[in-house]
Scaffold this motif. Structure first.
Motif, PDB file in Angstrom:
ATOM      1  N   GLN A 124       0.842  -1.198   0.000  1.00 51.72           N
ATOM      2  CA  GLN A 124       0.000   0.000   0.000  1.00 51.72           C
ATOM      3  C   GLN A 124       0.875   1.245   0.000  1.00 51.72           C
ATOM      4  O   GLN A 124       1.983   1.234   0.510  1.00 51.72           O
ATOM      5  N   ARG A 125       0.320   2.299  -0.570  1.00 48.88           N
ATOM      6  CA  ARG A 125       0.892   3.635  -0.465  1.00 48.88           C
ATOM      7  C   ARG A 125      -0.234   4.505   0.060  1.00 48.88           C
ATOM      8  O   ARG A 125      -1.367   4.412  -0.412  1.00 48.88           O
ATOM      9  N   ILE A 126       0.072   5.383   1.019  1.00 49.07           N
ATOM     10  CA  ILE A 126      -0.968   6.192   1.661  1.00 49.07           C
ATOM     11  C   ILE A 126      -0.562   7.657   1.645  1.00 49.07           C
ATOM     12  O   ILE A 126       0.555   7.994   2.046  1.00 49.07           O
ATOM     13  N   ILE A 127      -1.469   8.516   1.160  1.00 48.82           N
ATOM     14  CA  ILE A 127      -1.272   9.961   1.295  1.00 48.82           C
ATOM     15  C   ILE A 127      -2.403  10.499   2.175  1.00 48.82           C
ATOM     16  O   ILE A 127      -3.525  10.012   2.143  1.00 48.82           O
ATOM     17  N   ARG A 128      -2.067  11.510   2.952  1.00 48.36           N
ATOM     18  CA  ARG A 128      -3.030  12.108   3.894  1.00 48.36           C
ATOM     19  C   ARG A 128      -2.881  13.623   3.816  1.00 48.36           C
ATOM     20  O   ARG A 128      -1.770  14.142   3.795  1.00 48.36           O
ATOM     21  N   TRP A 129      -4.010  14.332   3.776  1.00 49.73           N
ATOM     22  CA  TRP A 129      -4.013  15.790   3.770  1.00 49.73           C
ATOM     23  C   TRP A 129      -5.307  16.268   4.411  1.00 49.73           C
ATOM     24  O   TRP A 129      -6.211  15.485   4.667  1.00 49.73           O
ATOM     25  N   TYR A 130      -5.381  17.566   4.650  1.00 51.18           N
ATOM     26  CA  TYR A 130      -6.534  18.143   5.334  1.00 51.18           C
ATOM     27  C   TYR A 130      -7.251  19.127   4.415  1.00 51.18           C
ATOM     28  O   TYR A 130      -6.630  19.788   3.586  1.00 51.18           O
ATOM     29  N   SER A 131      -8.572  19.204   4.586  1.00 54.14           N
ATOM     30  CA  SER A 131      -9.396  20.131   3.813  1.00 54.14           C
ATOM     31  C   SER A 131     -10.434  20.749   4.748  1.00 54.14           C
ATOM     32  O   SER A 131     -10.509  20.386   5.922  1.00 54.14           O
ATOM     33  N   PHE A 132     -11.225  21.676   4.198  1.00 52.35           N
ATOM     34  CA  PHE A 132     -12.131  22.459   5.042  1.00 52.35           C
ATOM     35  C   PHE A 132     -13.581  22.454   4.549  1.00 52.35           C
ATOM     36  O   PHE A 132     -14.383  23.272   4.964  1.00 52.35           O
ATOM     37  N   GLY A 133     -13.921  21.526   3.635  1.00 57.48           N
ATOM     38  CA  GLY A 133     -15.300  21.402   3.169  1.00 57.48           C
ATOM     39  C   GLY A 133     -15.675  22.344   2.041  1.00 57.48           C
ATOM     40  O   GLY A 133     -16.850  22.552   1.764  1.00 57.48           O
ATOM     41  N   LYS A 134     -14.692  22.941   1.374  1.00 55.64           N
ATOM     42  CA  LYS A 134     -14.966  23.931   0.339  1.00 55.64           C
ATOM     43  C   LYS A 134     -14.880  23.359  -1.078  1.00 55.64           C
ATOM     44  O   LYS A 134     -14.769  24.106  -2.038  1.00 55.64           O
ATOM     45  N   GLY A 135     -14.907  22.026  -1.220  1.00 49.62           N
ATOM     46  CA  GLY A 135     -14.811  21.422  -2.551  1.00 49.62           C
ATOM     47  C   GLY A 135     -13.418  21.567  -3.134  1.00 49.62           C
ATOM     48  O   GLY A 135     -13.263  21.807  -4.326  1.00 49.62           O
ATOM     49  N   GLU A 136     -12.401  21.390  -2.304  1.00 48.04           N
ATOM     50  CA  GLU A 136     -11.014  21.576  -2.729  1.00 48.04           C
ATOM     51  C   GLU A 136     -10.616  20.618  -3.854  1.00 48.04           C
ATOM     52  O   GLU A 136     -11.227  19.571  -4.042  1.00 48.04           O
ATOM     53  N   GLN A 137      -9.551  21.016  -4.571  1.00 45.77           N
ATOM     54  CA  GLN A 137      -8.986  20.201  -5.642  1.00 45.77           C
ATOM     55  C   GLN A 137      -7.501  20.005  -5.406  1.00 45.77           C
ATOM     56  O   GLN A 137      -6.835  20.875  -4.832  1.00 45.77           O
ATOM     57  N   LEU A 138      -6.978  18.866  -5.878  1.00 49.25           N
ATOM     58  CA  LEU A 138      -5.542  18.636  -5.861  1.00 49.25           C
ATOM     59  C   LEU A 138      -5.194  17.625  -6.932  1.00 49.25           C
ATOM     60  O   LEU A 138      -6.044  16.843  -7.373  1.00 49.25           O
ATOM     61  N   TYR A 139      -3.939  17.685  -7.359  1.00 51.85           N
ATOM     62  CA  TYR A 139      -3.419  16.713  -8.312  1.00 51.85           C
ATOM     63  C   TYR A 139      -2.707  15.620  -7.549  1.00 51.85           C
ATOM     64  O   TYR A 139      -1.934  15.899  -6.615  1.00 51.85           O
ATOM     65  N   ILE A 140      -2.959  14.378  -7.959  1.00 48.90           N
ATOM     66  CA  ILE A 140      -2.163  13.261  -7.440  1.00 48.90           C
ATOM     67  C   ILE A 140      -1.605  12.505  -8.637  1.00 48.90           C
ATOM     68  O   ILE A 140      -2.119  12.613  -9.761  1.00 48.90           O
ATOM     69  N   ARG A 141      -0.512  11.757  -8.380  1.00 52.42           N
ATOM     70  CA  ARG A 141       0.099  10.980  -9.461  1.00 52.42           C
ATOM     71  C   ARG A 141       0.461   9.597  -8.943  1.00 52.42           C
ATOM     72  O   ARG A 141       0.959   9.458  -7.826  1.00 52.42           O
ATOM     73  N   VAL A 142       0.206   8.596  -9.771  1.00 50.29           N
ATOM     74  CA  VAL A 142       0.661   7.232  -9.514  1.00 50.29           C
ATOM     75  C   VAL A 142       1.767   6.957 -10.519  1.00 50.29           C
ATOM     76  O   VAL A 142       1.575   7.153 -11.728  1.00 50.29           O
ATOM     77  N   SER A 143       2.928   6.533 -10.014  1.00 47.38           N
ATOM     78  CA  SER A 143       4.061   6.196 -10.877  1.00 47.38           C
ATOM     79  C   SER A 143       4.304   4.697 -10.793  1.00 47.38           C
ATOM     80  O   SER A 143       4.222   4.114  -9.714  1.00 47.38           O
ATOM     81  N   GLY A 144       4.615   4.112 -11.939  1.00 49.41           N
ATOM     82  CA  GLY A 144       4.947   2.699 -11.992  1.00 49.41           C
ATOM     83  C   GLY A 144       6.094   2.475 -12.957  1.00 49.41           C
ATOM     84  O   GLY A 144       6.648   3.418 -13.510  1.00 49.41           O
ATOM     85  N   SER A 145       6.431   1.220 -13.167  1.00 53.37           N
ATOM     86  CA  SER A 145       7.526   0.877 -14.071  1.00 53.37           C
ATOM     87  C   SER A 145       7.146  -0.383 -14.836  1.00 53.37           C
ATOM     88  O   SER A 145       6.041  -0.898 -14.707  1.00 53.37           O
ATOM     89  N   PHE A 146       8.096  -0.899 -15.604  1.00 54.76           N
ATOM     90  CA  PHE A 146       7.836  -2.126 -16.354  1.00 54.76           C
ATOM     91  C   PHE A 146       7.526  -3.295 -15.413  1.00 54.76           C
ATOM     92  O   PHE A 146       6.926  -4.278 -15.818  1.00 54.76           O
ATOM     93  N   ALA A 147       7.908  -3.188 -14.134  1.00 56.84           N
ATOM     94  CA  ALA A 147       7.676  -4.268 -13.170  1.00 56.84           C
ATOM     95  C   ALA A 147       6.309  -4.174 -12.479  1.00 56.84           C
ATOM     96  O   ALA A 147       5.887  -5.125 -11.828  1.00 56.84           O
TER      97      ALA A 147
END
Length: 171
Positions: free
Chosen positions: A129-152
């Motif tokens: 597993q990989r886990i990211i955690r962040w906080y928001s305030f209920g305002k419909g926030e946006q953020l970019y996330i990225r998943v990186s992988g390889s040939f494996a």
């Protein structure tokens, strides 16, 4: 006369069944499973995902042949009553090897540089597993996330979003 009554009874039975099914559908929360689509290997081509209910998931695959596979998502959180919310996205895979990050902009002299892409936070690793955690305030926030992988990283991954209300300790 009997024929009309039987047709009327049959239609009434169908109508009752349809009404019961529609009420059941209304009582169930909307739950969406999102699927990654290509191309989405830059912020400009990110898959736009609008979550509505905690527990919703995104399924994808970063098979990259001989290089690095990148999947970008522009996540929009649902609006909520004003408060503090802890958000998590958990990436699950069978084989592991993926990296999960929150993406941002570089800046110079405190001014964001449009069109840039830097890692703001790298997900914590726990088994496969990989886990990211962040906080928001209920305002419909946006953020970019990225998943990186390889040939494996040949297996699919699942991203699961959850949100919990935080009660500040004001003692």
């Amino acid at each position: 006369m009997k024929r009309k009554q039987s047709i009327h009874s049959r239609w009434r039975s169908i109508a009752k069944s349809a009404l019961a099914a529609s009420l059941l559908t209304l009582a169930m929360p909307a739950f969406a499973q999102f699927n990654e689509t290509e191309p989405n290997d830059t912020k400009a081509t990110a898959n736009a995902i609008t979550f509505t209910t905690p527990g919703q998931t995104i399924t994808g695959n970063t098979t990259a042949g001989t290089g690095v596979g990148l999947d970008y998502f522009l996540i929009t959180l649902p609006a909520a009553p004003a408060g503090i919310y802890e958000n998590t996205i958990v990436l699950n895979t069978t084989l592991g090897g993926h990296t999960l990050t929150i993406r941002g902009l570089s800046q110079t002299g405190g001014v964001p540089t449009p069109g840039t892409d830097v890692t703001l936070l790298t997900g914590k690793t726990a088994s496969n597993q990989r886990i990211i955690r962040w906080y928001s305030f209920g305002k419909g926030e946006q953020l970019y996330i990225r998943v990186s992988g390889s040939f494996a990283t040949l297996d699919n991954y699942n991203l699961t979003w959850n949100r919990n209300t935080v009660t500040p300790d004001v003692a």
